[in-house]
Design a protein around this motif. Sequence first.
Motif, mmCIF file in Angstrom:
data_model
loop_
_atom_site.group_PDB
_atom_site.id
_atom_site.type_symbol
_atom_site.label_atom_id
_atom_site.label_comp_id
_atom_site.label_asym_id
_atom_site.label_seq_id
_atom_site.Cartn_x
_atom_site.Cartn_y
_atom_site.Cartn_z
ATOM 1 N N GLU A 254 0.856 -1.173 0.000
ATOM 2 C CA GLU A 254 0.000 0.000 0.000
ATOM 3 C C GLU A 254 0.901 1.235 0.000
ATOM 4 O O GLU A 254 1.949 1.238 0.645
ATOM 5 N N PHE C 164 -5.063 -3.021 22.977
ATOM 6 C CA PHE C 164 -5.367 -2.927 21.547
ATOM 7 C C PHE C 164 -4.119 -3.167 20.705
ATOM 8 O O PHE C 164 -4.186 -3.654 19.593
ATOM 9 N N ARG C 165 -2.983 -2.799 21.256
ATOM 10 C CA ARG C 165 -1.757 -2.927 20.482
ATOM 11 C C ARG C 165 -1.468 -4.385 20.126
ATOM 12 O O ARG C 165 -0.840 -4.690 19.126
ATOM 13 N N LEU C 194 -10.941 4.879 7.227
ATOM 14 C CA LEU C 194 -10.642 4.942 8.657
ATOM 15 C C LEU C 194 -9.384 4.166 9.000
ATOM 16 O O LEU C 194 -8.540 4.638 9.750
ATOM 17 N N VAL C 195 -9.289 2.960 8.481
ATOM 18 C CA VAL C 195 -8.079 2.183 8.741
ATOM 19 C C VAL C 195 -7.560 1.666 7.410
ATOM 20 O O VAL C 195 -8.317 1.445 6.479
ATOM 21 N N HIS C 196 -6.267 1.507 7.345
ATOM 22 C CA HIS C 196 -5.682 1.027 6.109
ATOM 23 C C HIS C 196 -5.571 -0.480 6.145
ATOM 24 O O HIS C 196 -5.685 -1.112 7.185
ATOM 25 N N LEU C 198 -2.962 -2.256 5.642
ATOM 26 C CA LEU C 198 -1.802 -2.704 6.408
ATOM 27 C C LEU C 198 -1.943 -2.231 7.849
ATOM 28 O O LEU C 198 -2.287 -1.079 8.102
ATOM 29 N N VAL C 199 -1.659 -3.121 8.752
ATOM 30 C CA VAL C 199 -1.927 -2.811 10.152
ATOM 31 C C VAL C 199 -0.915 -1.806 10.684
ATOM 32 O O VAL C 199 0.290 -1.992 10.585
ATOM 33 N N ASP C 200 -1.467 -0.724 11.216
ATOM 34 C CA ASP C 200 -0.640 0.291 11.839
ATOM 35 C C ASP C 200 -1.090 0.373 13.292
ATOM 36 O O ASP C 200 -2.281 0.382 13.579
ATOM 37 N N THR C 201 -0.136 0.406 14.202
ATOM 38 C CA THR C 201 -0.493 0.350 15.624
ATOM 39 C C THR C 201 -1.516 1.414 16.006
ATOM 40 O O THR C 201 -2.483 1.134 16.698
ATOM 41 N N MET C 202 -1.314 2.634 15.521
ATOM 42 C CA MET C 202 -2.224 3.699 15.929
ATOM 43 C C MET C 202 -3.637 3.448 15.407
ATOM 44 O O MET C 202 -4.612 3.800 16.037
ATOM 45 N N GLU C 203 -3.711 2.861 14.250
ATOM 46 C CA GLU C 203 -5.040 2.637 13.684
ATOM 47 C C GLU C 203 -5.823 1.569 14.432
ATOM 48 O O GLU C 203 -7.037 1.489 14.297
ATOM 49 N N LEU C 204 -5.135 0.780 15.222
ATOM 50 C CA LEU C 204 -5.860 -0.219 16.010
ATOM 51 C C LEU C 204 -6.796 0.459 17.000
ATOM 52 O O LEU C 204 -7.848 -0.058 17.353
ATOM 53 N N PHE C 205 -6.432 1.633 17.432
ATOM 54 C CA PHE C 205 -7.276 2.432 18.326
ATOM 55 C C PHE C 205 -8.588 2.773 17.623
ATOM 56 O O PHE C 205 -9.675 2.503 18.128
ATOM 57 N N THR C 206 -8.462 3.331 16.434
ATOM 58 C CA THR C 206 -9.653 3.659 15.656
ATOM 59 C C THR C 206 -10.455 2.402 15.343
ATOM 60 O O THR C 206 -11.680 2.383 15.432
ATOM 61 N N LEU C 209 -12.329 1.140 18.580
ATOM 62 C CA LEU C 209 -13.347 2.058 19.074
ATOM 63 C C LEU C 209 -14.494 2.195 18.074
ATOM 64 O O LEU C 209 -15.657 2.281 18.450
ATOM 65 N N ILE D 51 -12.742 9.839 16.724
ATOM 66 C CA ILE D 51 -11.722 8.879 17.142
ATOM 67 C C ILE D 51 -10.512 8.971 16.221
ATOM 68 O O ILE D 51 -9.367 8.970 16.659
ATOM 69 N N GLU D 55 -6.560 9.677 16.910
ATOM 70 C CA GLU D 55 -5.497 8.828 16.394
ATOM 71 C C GLU D 55 -4.473 9.657 15.632
ATOM 72 O O GLU D 55 -3.265 9.420 15.729
#
Lengths: 337, 634, 273, 141
Positions: A254, C164-165, C194-196, C198-206, C209, D51, D55
Amino acid sequence: MTLLSITDEKLRIFVRELFSKRVLFAPVKRNGYFEFSRLSNPEDIILNYTNTRLSPKRLFLPQRQLLFKYYPKKGVTQESEEHSNAVLFGVRPCDASALSVLDSILLKLPYKDNFYENRRRETIVISLSCIKPMAECFCNVFETGPIRGTGEDLTLTPVNKVFIVEVRTPRGMMIVEDFGKLFTEAGREILEEYKILIREAVNEMDRRLRIDKKKLIGLEKEIGEEFFQLNAQRCIECSICSFTCPVCYCFETEDFLEGDHYSRFRGWDTCVHPLFTKMASGLDPRSTKADRIYHRFCHKLSRIPLAFNTYGCVGCGRCVSLCPTGIDIKEVLEKWG
Amino acid sequence: MKKITVLLCTCGSTLLDNIDFNMVSRELSRNPLVKRIEVLDGICKSSIIKNLKLDAAERIVVAACSNRLLEAVFKSLLSFSNVEFVNIREHCAWACREREEATSKAIRLLNGGINKVVRSNPPQSSDCLGIVREAMVVGGGIAGVRCALDIANAGYRVYIIEKEPSIGGIMAQLDKTFPTLDCSICIEGPLLSEAGRNKNIVIIPNSEVVSVKGRVGDFRVLVKLNPTYVDPEKCNGCGECANVCPVYQPNKYDVDLKPVKAIYCPFAQAVPLKYVINKDHCIECGLCMSVCTRAAINLEDKPKMLELNVGAIVVAIGSDLFDPRHKPEYHYGEYDNVITNMEFERIICASGPTGGVLLRRDGKPAKRIAFIQCVGSRESAPGIEECSYYCCAASMKEARLILEHDRDAKVFIFYNELRAFGKGWEDLLYRRCLEDGIVFIRSRPSEIRRSPEGNLIVVYEDTLTSKRGELEVDMVILALGFKPSNRLAKLAAVLGVSVDSQGFIEETNAKFKPLETKVRGVYVAGTCHGPKDIVESAVEGSAAAALVISLFRGGNVRLSEIARILENKCAGCGKCILACQYDAIVREGDKVRVLESICNSCGACISSCPQEAISLGNWGIEQLASQISGMLSD
Amino acid sequence: MSSSEKELRRLARRLLETEVVQLVIGYEESEVGVRPCFIHKPQEAERLVWNPECRLNLARYLRDLKDSRVGVVMKGCDGRALVELIKENQVDRRNVFIIAVECNGVYKPLKYGSLRQERQISEYCKRCEVRLSPIRDYVIRSDGFAFNNASDNDEKPLNWLSIFRKCLRCMACIRSCPFCYCTECSIEGFKPALVHKLVDTMELFTFHLTRALHIVGRCVECGACESSCPVEIPLTRLYRELNQWFKENYNYIPGLSLEQAPPPLVFKERDRT
Amino acid sequence: MMAWKPKIIAFTCWCSNSGVDQAGFEGFKYPSNLVTLRVPCSAIVNPSLVIKAFEEGADAVLITACKPFELRRIAPSRITAARVSLLRRLLKTVGIEESRVRILWISSNEGEVFAKEVSEIVGEIEKLGPLDLRRKMLEQL
């Protein structure tokens, strides 16, 4: 090759020495589970662990990895990652074998994966035999355990308060020579006990599941088989099986615009996700759940062997145990093996 | 690749002191998507925009003053390209204390704007919907007729849907109008025949609206034509049929006071002037058929359905008058000489049942007459809480009519508050009533009794003197208030418009959208909107016509900013239905549908949908999330 | 074999023989533990089991089987989820034959490499008060097992953000949830708003929630997400907090009756401040 | 080193956006660390966007909306009010101060009120300190 041995106390010293000289990844206990973690204290290490819930693959193929950056004015820059000498200590033989499976796939020319190679080259793998294999395991099927796997540099086997050390690669030899004074040649008594132990562990595994894995190649022809339809009904398309698998290496890339440049990242993806093969036109060559489940099994057990002469499964049993709906690769092995 | 042009306005160099434009340009030029940055001196000058040579496909970020001012300047660009407005004047330059602060805030605002415009979708031409330039007016009273005439005179076809055999409504039944006391039908009659003559007006009498589908600009209306048993195409209104008809029936037009034949024409000035048969009284003797030279009569007539396709609808069906039987203390229907003001209008009318002489049922002339005001208004049940608007003026007018017919008569008006607020009411009505010796008593009488002689005794308490009294009169006239009819509730449901707490049709905004209803393209006029008099009804009729005409003249209806369901995504969970405050979303099969005419573009639905299966212009999560990340990037 | 299990098999057999249903969804025993099974033929009914390992919420499967008549084994929470699904127009009540089995709680799954080997009742079951599906066509009383249901209330506050991390974003919570039936999940990353992907640590919060917000007021705390999660994030506890808010403000508990419509999320006078 | 300043995003509905315009127009100053994002109606603000803002590094999120208790019958901002209440509960549960999400009832003529309230809110957020979500997420268990 002669077998060496090391006592429990000296092993501790060995670990401490490794810790002081290299980056050390080893199993630690965290919230009721074991996991591979970069040690901050060599005393945290756990040597009598069962196995980690998540495979050590993430240390070599991170879930998200930067591939390159593109500056519209300057062009592409590939920032090489700094990899200091690392040791993956105490990995189970199945997970170590998974690394050699990945080696055969990702390091095969002409499509070599540099990122994987860099990490792999810098990491010495020291495995720890499974003398009490877990209930879900079936490593004997692919000869990836329980005592020795295929991807490690050193294999440690606990026998009665000492560890038998088997040197597997020249790099392993180097390590042993570096710490020469800690290792001694294994005595005959210990070796006898070691042999018995190996036999028992292998017998124990063979009692559980024993198949002719050559026949699995035939899976290639079984598309549309009712067995996969039945399992598909159950499957909820989570990707626990592939995300926890030590071998699954499929990825997705990506691009992101970050300030004045673009970055391309690579990260895990999996063939069980319904959108994995969907194309922009809307066409999806694997449009049903049964297709996808079949593909995952067939890829591991038939296509990888055909293309790379190794099996895409090491029998660690993570997918079997963690699947919320009880889809069991062992049933495939029994049916077609 | 999407390329962006950023236009920075220094507002005639006045913002240079507040914002470091060089710094802003430098920062923005780092972004590879920004192709061109122009610092301009007053973007609102039309020559500047012309000289820019902007490409139609370009994405443009304009950083200047408030979007409320800018949108007017960029009118031409708005229609075909992606423009995002960033307010660096009111929100930034003028709100920050330090230059550095304002500069960094401007950069953040601009980064947000750039990020949003990258993700925006240009408006589609399919967002514009055509309009059927024909209107429908439901109800042929004064409001409806006035409205229809105004629309028709602007050149658009209008259908008047009237439930009675003739248009005219309540005004046609009145004797005189206040405050000038001129003849009601004499004013209305010409208007009615003008409507009948107008080639753009199609009057559909004896009909009702059954169902309405579609949206603003394209309503599909199903109208039911009730049988009249006389073919209106053939009838020439000669009246031979009524002459031979052996059956008499009470005439609704004369408030059932004067009988007509079972085949009849409601009144002389009726439009259309066609005869109809009341099947409730017809004995099917066939005499009328035998005399009709044009073979217009068909006793086997059946209801017919008619589908109309119109672009706008005006609701002007009027209201009912309060039924005084609900107030048993006044004994209406029981005591002969307690009558309603509508009955009075017919009795006092020269063409009425008594030829204009105020007679009691027993044939004696009425000499002492009392009016009781506010019957069914300004109270909670059984009437309504609102003032009837007209009855003070009407009763004063009627009192004066009585005196005009009979100088010796004595008139008493029992009132609560005398509201002579209209033009000429004070002078032409109230003052003259006082001069004529009409007695005003401030009281809501508690009861009407009957004396042994057959006269009526009004029992009351004068609230000015707090004295109880009894007044013997020959006749009591009840001034009735309006009450929304059941037909109104039914029609409101068919149209999807809302009604207020009293049951009248509710407007979108009482102040500046007084005639628009919840459903776009449906307007309201006359007493179905609330109690009012003739003048006010006519005013609303004309005003509603203006709204229809401006809709028809305005070109196409733009739906680009209306919530749209993405049908292949919608799972039909119904969360949007719960969120919509306007009831603009309905379930359809296992999906939902937006009623485009009702949607107010608030976006409550798109933010309640868990999977973005609804879109609303460029206000989706994709655009806004992108804008947020731009605003927060360092 | 317990008597409830016997009754269950008999019933399933009869339903299939008499063609009241075309399919019975229940649980079967396998080498890897109890798992969902789909019974099409009467003679296969013998595979059905009922024990505290019957974990996954079977209501999840019903929305895929809209057009066939299905018999389904339901615990209390499964039934509650079904009630909400019917209200959300996802399942036709007439097509479902609900075999309500009395539930005394299910065991926490014993997962790969777990240190703990003794069976434990799940946390969310300790909080559960609905043991029988609120809608049912046939009731099977439990007989075999019963355990001490005393809930341990000393729930320590969790450090949610670092929990969440751990998330791999494998989507197992979403895929096992009966309410996640969106045709295109907004937090799957296919269309990255909202989220991509590929997993990004910060996006796990979004991610977490947003998911919580999407299922508040519908979640029946069946624990399907929690027990599927490979890294054991106690999601049910998070959703319970929000359901609590829903109950306080709108007096609505999801899944208790077909008649009570879910309340719209609108202003209350006391939210003025 | 520069002193830390909170980053605040304000979603302003069409009407209250004019209120913010008015604040600038009449020269009421307020802290610059608040950026405004115009939306057609506060009801369009998906709670997920709030949210997302956290972030992306916001220290607080403000929503300005029309007063629902003033309008006669229909007011989509009633939904906003409920959503903010829900969001606050959610944030509290995961260990974030609930006062980081705010709703402000601003009419289009209340520029002064806006400037005053914003100054107060910024002060409060400054007292709370940075949200620092990244650090909290990466904290060891």
